[in-house]
Structure formats: C-alpha cells, structure tokens
Design a protein around this motif. Sequence first.
Motif, PDB file in Angstrom:
ATOM      1  N   ASP A 130       0.843  -1.192   0.000  1.00 33.85           N
ATOM      2  CA  ASP A 130       0.000   0.000   0.000  1.00 33.85           C
ATOM      3  C   ASP A 130       0.881   1.245   0.000  1.00 33.85           C
ATOM      4  O   ASP A 130       2.008   1.219   0.487  1.00 33.85           O
ATOM      5  N   ARG A 160     -14.601   7.171   6.876  1.00 36.04           N
ATOM      6  CA  ARG A 160     -15.446   5.997   7.061  1.00 36.04           C
ATOM      7  C   ARG A 160     -15.159   5.415   8.441  1.00 36.04           C
ATOM      8  O   ARG A 160     -14.017   5.393   8.900  1.00 36.04           O
ATOM      9  N   SER A 169     -10.904   4.713   7.753  1.00 37.25           N
ATOM     10  CA  SER A 169     -10.419   5.181   6.456  1.00 37.25           C
ATOM     11  C   SER A 169     -10.587   6.693   6.362  1.00 37.25           C
ATOM     12  O   SER A 169     -11.631   7.236   6.752  1.00 37.25           O
ATOM     13  N   GLY A 172     -10.062   7.602   1.631  1.00 37.14           N
ATOM     14  CA  GLY A 172      -9.863   6.328   0.949  1.00 37.14           C
ATOM     15  C   GLY A 172      -8.620   5.579   1.359  1.00 37.14           C
ATOM     16  O   GLY A 172      -8.249   4.591   0.705  1.00 37.14           O
ATOM     17  N   MET A 175      -6.196   1.571   1.532  1.00 39.95           N
ATOM     18  CA  MET A 175      -7.017   1.043   0.455  1.00 39.95           C
ATOM     19  C   MET A 175      -7.780  -0.208   0.857  1.00 39.95           C
ATOM     20  O   MET A 175      -8.879  -0.459   0.366  1.00 39.95           O
ATOM     21  N   ARG A 176      -7.213  -1.006   1.753  1.00 38.50           N
ATOM     22  CA  ARG A 176      -7.843  -2.280   2.096  1.00 38.50           C
ATOM     23  C   ARG A 176      -9.094  -2.094   2.942  1.00 38.50           C
ATOM     24  O   ARG A 176      -9.910  -3.004   3.046  1.00 38.50           O
ATOM     25  N   GLU A 177      -9.278  -0.916   3.556  1.00 37.94           N
ATOM     26  CA  GLU A 177     -10.458  -0.663   4.390  1.00 37.94           C
ATOM     27  C   GLU A 177     -11.572  -0.101   3.522  1.00 37.94           C
ATOM     28  O   GLU A 177     -11.735   1.095   3.374  1.00 37.94           O
ATOM     29  N   ARG A 178     -12.346  -0.968   2.924  1.00 31.31           N
ATOM     30  CA  ARG A 178     -13.424  -0.550   2.031  1.00 31.31           C
ATOM     31  C   ARG A 178     -14.797  -0.663   2.686  1.00 31.31           C
ATOM     32  O   ARG A 178     -15.804  -0.269   2.103  1.00 31.31           O
TER      33      ARG A 178
END
Length: 229
Positions: A130, A160, A169, A172, A175-178
């Motif tokens: 990342d 988020r 997050s 954004g 990135m892995r925390e969607r």
Amino acid sequence: MLRAYRVAAGVALGAAAFLSLPLPALAAPPVAPGGPAPGAADPGATRSWSAWRSDGTAWLAADPADSPPDGSVIGWRFSVSPEGAAGDSPGGELPSFASVCGRDTAASGHKRVAVTVDFGDGDADAYPGDQPPAQGVLRCVAGAEDATTARLLASAAQVRVNDRGDVVSVSGYPMRERGGTELTAAAPAAPDGPSALLIAGGAGALALLTAGAVVATRRRTRAPAEARR
C-alpha cells in the motif's frame, strides 16, 4: 608445544575470517523464515487511525468523541499501533490555529478548528504493497459547538467508520479498508445576521406596502378630479 601452536593458529585464522566479513552482515539481525525484512512494514502488525490535540507545544492523545473548543488544533495519524498504545502522533511542524484559520471569530453557536491529517510513513506504517497519499491534509473547518473530533475530521476529508464508530479510512486510505459507513461532517457555521429567508420575506412585505401606497395615492388623486366634472 606443537599443540599450543595449532590452537593459536586456529584462533588467528578464525579472527581473520570474522574481520573479513562486510559490516552490513555483522550488523544485520537474523531474519525469521517468512518474516518481514529489516526496516519493512510488518504485515501482521496492528494499524489504526489515532486522534490528537495540540496544547501549543506538543501533541496529546485525544478521544474521537471529545468536543474540542473553538480555536483548537486537532490531528489524525495512521500508524502501527501496538496493543494498548495510541500509535504515533502527526509528524512535521506543529501547526498553529492562527496560521490555518486566521484571526476571525466563529459565528455565534459555532466553532472553528484547525485539522491536520498525517497518512503515516510509507515504509514503517503502510500495509505491505500500500502507498499513502503523497500529501497530508491541513484545513480550517467550522461546526456546531458540540461537534466531535471525528466529525470535524469528516469536515476536512472523507471519513469511514466501523460499527463501533472507530475511524478506519480517511480519504480512501488505507485502500484495504473498504467497509464501514461514511461519517457525516460537522454542521457548517451559519452566517451572521438575518437569514436569507427573513431578508426575502422583508423585501416582499416592503414591495407590497409600496404597491399599496401607490394605489391609495392614485385613488385620492382621481377622486377630486371626478368631483369637479
């Protein structure tokens, strides 16, 4: 005598071999099979966003649910955070409220707060593979007097949170925390003075009064003229 000579020769050869090794090989710690290389991010380490508040000279750990007063400087940092620890504080120069927000005061019932975001070190804090944003965030935001540290952050960037309310997050990243839900920003400060609706209503009333006065004047002027006929 011969035996002592052989022992001495062996010690000398061993010392010579040791001294011939390159310095990096002497300094490098052993690497466990499957473990991260020295200096690389540990894929299994706990990482999180942490909140901070400036006392003017240093960062102090803060609670995302706190409500900082007007004129505060708050910071957020993504970093490796060992169990029970808050992680690292934002890096770089400590910002001042005046340099970010100026000297104007907040509207009545509202506050202004300087918000800075540090996405962490790309080598030590980021998940393997990342890459954090190249530039952090530094903004002056406004909100109601009871706006929390987390909601003020949401006024400066997209945020988020998970089901426990923890920030997972920012803009954004990572990135892995969607997952999670988007946090609503703090309510913006309303402008001082009468509202636009009151101004519009007053203008409408004034127009009606003016029209009524014109009609009444015309009637008074017309009545004497008709009486003379």
